[in-house]
Design an enzyme around this catalytic site. Structure first.
Site, PDB file in Angstrom:
ATOM      1  N   ASP A   1       5.803   2.365   2.220  1.00 46.59           N
ATOM      2  CA  ASP A   1       4.888   1.237   2.442  1.00 46.59           C
ATOM      3  C   ASP A   1       4.102   1.546   3.715  1.00 46.59           C
ATOM      4  OD1 ASP A   1       3.712  -1.157   3.134  1.00 46.59           O
ATOM      5  OD2 ASP A   1       5.471  -2.390   2.633  1.00 46.59           O
ATOM      6  N   HIS A   2       2.813   1.785   3.562  1.00 51.42           N
ATOM      7  CA  HIS A   2       2.007   2.255   4.681  1.00 51.42           C
ATOM      8  C   HIS A   2       1.804   1.177   5.754  1.00 51.42           C
ATOM      9  CE1 HIS A   2      -0.156   5.196   6.713  1.00 51.42           C
ATOM     10  NE2 HIS A   2      -1.147   5.459   5.877  1.00 51.42           N
ATOM     11  N   ARG A   3       2.174  -0.078   5.436  1.00 57.13           N
ATOM     12  CA  ARG A   3       2.094  -1.126   6.469  1.00 57.13           C
ATOM     13  C   ARG A   3       3.208  -0.924   7.494  1.00 57.13           C
ATOM     14  NH1 ARG A   3       2.873  -6.281   2.895  1.00 57.13           N
ATOM     15  NH2 ARG A   3       4.586  -4.921   2.282  1.00 57.13           N
TER      16      ARG A   3
ATOM     17  N   PRO B   1       0.848  -1.198   0.000  1.00 55.60           N
ATOM     18  CA  PRO B   1       0.000   0.000   0.000  1.00 55.60           C
ATOM     19  C   PRO B   1       0.885   1.250   0.000  1.00 55.60           C
ATOM     20  CG  PRO B   1      -0.029  -1.080   2.157  1.00 55.60           C
ATOM     21  CD  PRO B   1       0.827  -1.922   1.282  1.00 55.60           C
TER      22      PRO B   1
END
Ligand code: CAO
Length: 545
Positions: A517-519, A341
């Site tokens: 990476d939004h994780r 994401p």
């Protein structure tokens, strides 16, 4: 001397995409032997010996790993010394051995003896077939063939027949060309094959072997008067075909292709043949599998498919082959885009002072033969930001519950080459000064454009910078070089009026776009990282802190 694949770092296998030499060619040390390619770059494999190429052990498309032998070169200076030593050893052995044990062409290797022999493949007994014509020649001089690989296809007024290799070897001479009329005993090809025997077995240097006898098999037309495919009666594939699946009945393919299809679980009746008379080739089978692999994940993930449109309905079109680097690069980008994401955050750094300093270094840079661009300062500044925010220098563990924090800082940077985008890596960038970083950028980008990057140059990156500054633009969304977690995009700096609280001042502003990476990284961390980075770039004295 064997020419082998050197260390590939953590890459297990690479593909042979080009053969630069043929059997009989003379090569010098460092002459390219083959071009190999990973999913990141292609590189030429230089010869480590001079002499004559006596054997090529790989074919286009082969996957090879560290230590694989790609070719055998003999006759160079070093080789000659070895041969003399071997000859004197052989002489010694011959003196000791009984006369009928002597094998002049053999090279002893322990208990066994390895030798090569040239084998002539002839047209076999073709019954009463008349006017048999060569309709396809599937090999050329220097090609490596494996057992069951197709050599030629013959056709009479009643049947077509494939002649396949009974032994693996290298094509030394071709006796036929497309359109030739042939009969039983016509020389098709001479193959150089490798033999390994015990030293007490005598072995002829050259032998002649007819291709195996043929028997008819159904043609794709299934018509009594149409062409009939013939496959070797002794072939194990024939037995396999004796109880064909209903869907295989009309398939027009040779034994090697059928075997490949079985290995890959491909139903040949679903494959479109592109060979003569729609015969299915190995490439057709591989293309079919590749098509399935690239289209099915999207379907399996429930993603709607992009419609396939016949554009020729609207005007003239041309199909252009993409380079392998572009094809594989596209796969990597797609993989990252659908798995990670992405969030992209934009900011500008006031690099007015940095630019004054950089200009002041240009004369000195010239004397050192170094080009100093904003990218060198960005690499340096990113190293500091990564030290401050270690989770940007990390990867998400595949268990998804842990972060792999890297205690090294290796900065990759995107290089635009005629073959496509490649990302060489500056190892230990945090330990380098601006001069050394600039030197590394020049060296690696020149190597990338000359296709000279080694596998090691492309591995181990922990953060990537993609600079389009020299080309233009005001900002873009870089795609993360997974499994890294962040990438910095750099656009073209521009002089802008910036309000200083009293007045507008002309300042040189550098647009930066950070994708992460939004994780792993949340927006607040992204903002802090950008704030830190722009502060350093705006006041480069901080680079020394
Ligand atoms: N703004 C304005 N000018 C810039 C700039 C920027 N952000 N960045 C570089 N420049 C200037 C340089 O200073 C140089 O000018 P001077 O010689 O007058 O100083 C000029 O542009 C050319 O620079 P360069 O391209 O030779 O060197 P670089 O260090 O900036 O970049 C490299 C090297 C290898 C990154 C670059 O050549 C390249 O290939 N860029 C393309 C990367 C790419 O395709 N990214 C997209 C990936 S996503 O599809």
């Amino acid at each position: 001397m064997d020419i082998t694949i050197p260390s590939l770092g953590d890459i297990e296998e690479v593909e042979v995409i080009e053969l630069c030499v043929a059997v009989g060619d003379t090569v010098n040390i460092d002459d390219p032997i083959v071009v190999i390619e990973s999913d990141k770059a292609s590189m030429e494999l230089p010869s480590t010996a001079s002499g004559t190429v006596v054997e090529i052990k790989v074919a286009l498309g082969d996957m090879v790993g560290e230590g694989s032998v790609v070719a055998v070169v003999e006759g160079g200076k070093k080789q000659k010394i070895e041969e003399q030593e071997e000859e004197s050893e052989q002489e010694q052995e011959q003196k000791e051995a009984p006369a009928d044990d002597v094998m002049p062409s053999a090279v002893p290797t322990g208990d066994a003896v390895q030798s090569t022999a040239d084998i002539d493949v002839l047209v076999p007994d073709i019954g009463d077939a008349k006017d048999v014509v060569v309709i396809e020649v599937a090999i050329k001089q220097g090609d490596r063939v494996e057992v069951d690989d197709l050599l030629v296809v013959l056709e009479s007024d009643k049947a077509s027949m494939e002649i396949a290799a009974e032994q693996a070897g290298t094509v030394v001479t071709l006796g036929v060309a497309e359109g030739d009329e042939v009969g039983q005993g016509t020389h098709i090809v001479t193959l150089r094959v490798q033999n390994q025997q015990r030293s007490d077995v005598t072995h002829p240097e050259s032998v002649t072997t007819p291709a195996p006898p043929m028997k008819p098999a159904p043609s794709p037309t299934d018509s009594a008067s149409g062409p009939i495919e013939l496959v070797p009666a002794s072939s194990p594939d024939t037995q396999a075909q004796s109880t064909p699946k209903a869907s295989d009945k009309k398939v027009y393919a040779g034994p090697a292709v059928r075997r490949l299809a079985r290995e890959l679980g491909v139903d040949l009746s679903s494959v479109v043949g592109t060979g003569n008379r729609s015969r299915i080739t190995k490439d057709d089978v591989k293309g079919f599998v590749k098509g399935r692999l690239t289209s099915e994940p999207a379907a399996a993930a429930g993603l709607p498919q992009v419609a396939s449109v016949d554009f020729s309905k609207f005007g003239e079109v041309e199909l252009v082959e993409l380079s392998r680097i572009r094809v594989r690069g596209a796969d990597n980008l797609h993989r990252s885009w659908v798995n990670l994401p992405h969030v992209t955050q934009h900011d500008e750094a006031d690099v007015s002072e940095l630019e004054v300093f950089r200009e002041s270094l240009k004369a000195e840079a010239q004397t050192k033969d170094i080009k100093i661009t904003p990218l060198s300062f960005l690499v340096k500044a990113c190293c500091q930001a990564l030290a401050e925010f270690p989770e940007f220098n990390a990867s998400l563990h595949e268990n998804r519950t842990q972060l792999v924090l890297k205690k090294f800082v290796n900065i990759g940077f995107a290089v635009d080459t005629p073959e496509g985008l490649v990302v060489p890596v500056i190892k230990g960038a945090d330990r380098l000064g601006i001069w050394d970083i600039s030197k590394k950028i020049s060296e690696l980008s020149e190597k990338a454009r000359a296709k000279k990057l080694a596998m090691d140059d492309l591995q181990g990156g922990s953060f990537t910078i993609s600079s389009l500054g020299a080309i233009g633009g005001t900002g873009f969304t870089p795609i993360i070089n997974a499994p890294e977690v962040a990438i910095l995009g750099v656009a073209r700096l521009a002089t802008k009026p910036i309000w200083d609280g009293h007045d507008f001042q002309p300042r040189q502003m550098l647009p930066l776009s950070l994708s992460y990476d939004h994780r792993v990284i949340n927006g607040a961390d992204g903002g802090r990282f950008m704030g830190f980075l722009t502060a350093i770039l705006s006041d480069i004295r901080r680079l020394t802190l």
